[in-house]
Design an enzyme around this catalytic site. Structure first.
Site, short mmCIF file in Angstrom:
data_model
loop_
_atom_site.label_atom_id
_atom_site.label_comp_id
_atom_site.label_asym_id
_atom_site.label_seq_id
_atom_site.Cartn_x
_atom_site.Cartn_y
_atom_site.Cartn_z
CG ASP A 34 -1.93 1.12 1.23
OD1 ASP A 34 -1.95 1.89 0.25
OD2 ASP A 34 -2.70 1.21 2.19
CE1 TYR A 39 -4.49 9.01 -6.57
CE2 TYR A 39 -6.08 10.76 -6.15
CZ TYR A 39 -5.78 9.53 -6.69
OH TYR A 39 -6.74 8.82 -7.36
NE ARG A 71 -2.20 11.30 5.65
CZ ARG A 71 -2.41 10.09 5.15
NH1 ARG A 71 -2.31 9.02 5.94
NH2 ARG A 71 -2.71 9.94 3.87
CG ASP A 126 -3.52 3.45 -3.03
OD1 ASP A 126 -4.41 2.69 -3.44
OD2 ASP A 126 -3.61 4.10 -1.97
CD GLU A 127 -5.17 -0.82 -1.07
OE1 GLU A 127 -5.22 -1.91 -0.45
OE2 GLU A 127 -6.12 -0.02 -1.09
#
Length: 660
Positions: A34, A39, A71, A126-127
């Site tokens: 992952d 992005y 974050r 994305d995985e």
């Protein structure tokens, strides 16, 4: 065991594609990768100056993702842009409306993983899942277990407390996961998290335990703890929103509730297959294989907005989406067969569900214009999409749309020129021994082509395809002149059977020297029989007229070859090379277009010249010997005048007769 216990344990023996025993005897090792804030990472790769700053990727008024610096300051995914800026005034916003660069980077990740292991399955942009079972077994034979250790974290365990000899495969899987993550960073500058487990479900769930840029291994004895930590049944991958709502109606709220719920009642609600599937997923069982998907089966583009309530606004947005999608389709190169339009109304209870769709076939000429990059394709597609919109929305009444999606589906590989006329004269150099088959699937699924032995199986499954057999027979009757009288030998176990199993052997007879045996062998048996009959008839005629049968055939040295000029492309045949050696034979008959004839391959030109030469000389000889010929049974039969329809010659008529 009582009846209720029997039902509750039934999920342990469900059939989902793999024998249950094989999983126990030889556990798989599955990795899940992952990409971290994908992005945002892509934007930081495009602009390295953003790496030390809080970055948010914006689509409309939402933050679709942000880097970990943002974050740490309270910004999160799917937060409104306004709220994000309040929490982090220094936030750098980047538009994420154009997904093309994200898609390109995503495919680079998958391709890089596939270069190390072929079993890679994409899951979104994305995985990726990677099945490294075989790679682990290979390394296990060459690894000193005493020097082996886990890399990264172990779920709910301390690395030093786990005995390696009990989990060698998973330990090796953690080593491979670390190596692949390092490769992704060194070659693509992407950091990622990884999960190591015995199936796809568990690998995905455990990969996000430690973030960012870390990896976690799940031991079998910790599966129940991992599943119990999930926040409701909807937290199980594979159990969607609607299924979770139906489970709530049955008073099933937690994963534990689903594990203990009577299977019989689940079957009544969802059906046997789905009931077993969702209960097995709740118990951490997932036997689905890692399946490389290849190219995407559809291409789509969509946009969400606050309001579209007029036809002009809808048409403008659809045109914008189709322009972008057509450009992607042009780069892809496959032919789209279907256009699907999807919309969402403002009255929909959920932003992710309650979408409405309609689809329509795309005309072939429009599909070709799309992949050729022709600008006329988009207006034609807009016209189709607007018709679909009228079917979905009653434009006579007020409407309020918040999403539009256009999608190309049923993508087909652009046909090659294998089935063009020149392919009939190309020898594939296949062996001349008796045709054998490996399996019905491997032969019958091959593309239909006269130059492949597999076409024998394909044609026998198309017993009603009379057009193919008749046109092919006519083509060979017009273009192949036999010079042998050998009786054909053709064996088939049962001509009425439609599968390859009905073929025991195909013994290729001795053919005339100017007939390609590989092409003949690839023909269906009934066409071979028909052609051999014509070979026999020609042989009888040559026996009756030995002088005409002794006429020479064309060879390469019948043509005068001269060096080509410097202005010609390599491989072209100059005008001088097309002059026949025999002055009595005309260059081309008067009803043949010289220009069209000159564009043919040299071998086809020689074959046509041979036919014209034989036709002319045979006519002269037959006129000389008309008085001495005796009436035969063949001559008593009515003579059918051959037309040029269906003949190769019809393509070379002068321009007044051309049909193309």
């Amino acid at each position: 065991m009582d009846q209720e216990e029997e039902e509750d344990s039934e999920w342990t023996t469900l059939d989902t594609g793999f024998p249950v025993g094989s999983v126990k005897d030889k556990p798989r090792v599955i990795l899940h990768f992952d990409m971290d804030c994908f992005y945002a990472q892509v934007e930081m790769i495009r602009n390295p100056g953003l790496r030390s700053k809080p970055v948010g990727v914006q689509q409309k008024y939402l933050m679709v993702t942000c880097n970990y610096i943002a974050r740490e300051q309270g910004v999160s995914k799917m937060m409104s842009v306004k709220e994000a800026l309040e929490k982090c005034p220094d936030l750098v916003l980047v538009s994420g409306e154009d997904l093309n660069f994200y898609r390109e980077t995503s495919y680079k990740v998958t391709e890089l993983l596939m270069s190390f292991c072929p079993l890679v399955e994409r899951l979104g942009l994305d995985e990726n899942f990677v099945d490294v079972t075989e790679l682990v077994e290979s390394r296990r034979r060459n690894t000193d277990i005493s020097e082996l250790s886990f890399v990264g974290h172990i779920y709910k365990h301390d690395v030093s407390s786990v005995a390696i000899q009990d989990h060698v495969s998973l330990a090796l899987g953690s080593v491979i996961a670390c190596e692949l993550r390092e490769v992704l960073f060194s070659r693509l500058s992407l950091t990622s998290c990884a999960g190591v487990a015995n199936n796809k479900l568990l690998a995905k769930l455990v990969s996000g335990t430690f973030k960012p840029n870390q990896q976690t291994t799940l031991l079998p004895q910790s599966v129940s703890q991992l599943m119990s930590s999930l926040n409701g049944a909807s937290g199980v991958p594979g159990i969607g929103y609607r299924t979770a709502e139906r489970l709530k109606a049955l008073s099933v709220f937690s994963v534990r509730d689903l594990q203990l719920f009577p299977l019989r009642q689940l079957i009544c609600e969802f059906g046997e297959a789905n009931a077993k599937r969702i209960q097995s997923l709740a118990c951490g069982i997932d036997l689905s294989p890692v399946t490389p998907a290849g190219p995407p089966q559809s291409l789509s583009d969509e946009d969400s907005f606050k309001k579209i309530s007029t036809l002009s606004d809808a048409e403008s947005k659809i045109t914008e989406l189709l322009l972008s999608l057509s450009e992607r389709m042009h780069k892809d190169g496959r032919l789209p067969q279907t256009l699907k339009l999807t919309l969402r109304r403002s009255s929909a209870p959920s932003r992710w569900f309650n979408r409405e769709s309609r689809q329509s076939p795309i005309p072939t000429h429009t599909a070709h214009r799309i992949i050729n990059g022709c600008s006329e394709a988009v207006p034609q597609l807009v016209s189709i999409a607007m018709k679909l919109l009228h079917k979905l929305v009653d434009v006579r009444e007020p409407f309020h749309l918040t999403l539009l999606n256009v999608c190309f589906t049923n993508l087909q590989t652009k046909p090659s020129n294998r089935n063009t006329i020149s392919s009939f004269f190309t020898s594939t150099h296949t062996p001349t021994h008796t045709l054998t088959h490996t399996s019905t699937h491997s032969l019958c699924d091959a593309p239909y082509s006269f130059t492949q032995p597999e076409a024998l199986c394909e044609t026998m499954t198309r017993k009603n395809n009379k057009e193919t057999s008749s046109s092919s027979s006519l083509f060979f009757q017009q273009t192949i002149k036999a010079t042998s009288s050998v009786t054909p030998v053709l064996e088939c176990s049962d001509p009425n059977k439609s599968t390859v199993d009905s073929i025991k052997s195909v013994i290729v007879p001795e053919l005339p020297p100017d007939v390609d045996p590989d092409v003949f062998r690839a023909l269906p048996w009934h066409i071979q029989s028909e052609l051999m009959s014509s070979f026999q008839e020609d042989s009888v005629e040559r026996q009756e007229h030995p002088i005409s049968s002794a006429l020479p055939t064309a060879h390469t040295d019948d043509l005068i070859t001269q060096p080509s000029s410097g202005t010609e492309e390599p491989g072209d045949v100059s005008a001088e090379e097309r002059v026949p050696a025999d002055p009595d034979v005309p260059d081309v008959p008067p009803n043949v277009d010289p220009y069209v004839f000159s564009q043919l391959p040299p071998d086809m030109q020689r074959e046509l010249r041979t036919e014209w030469r034989q036709s002319k000389l045979t006519l002269k000889m037959s006129q000389k010997h008309t008085a001495r010929r005796t009436t035969t049974a063949r001559e008593k039969r009515p003579v059918v005048k051959r037309s040029n329809s269906g003949s190769l010659l019809q393509y070379f008529k002068p321009s007044s007769d051309k049909r193309f």
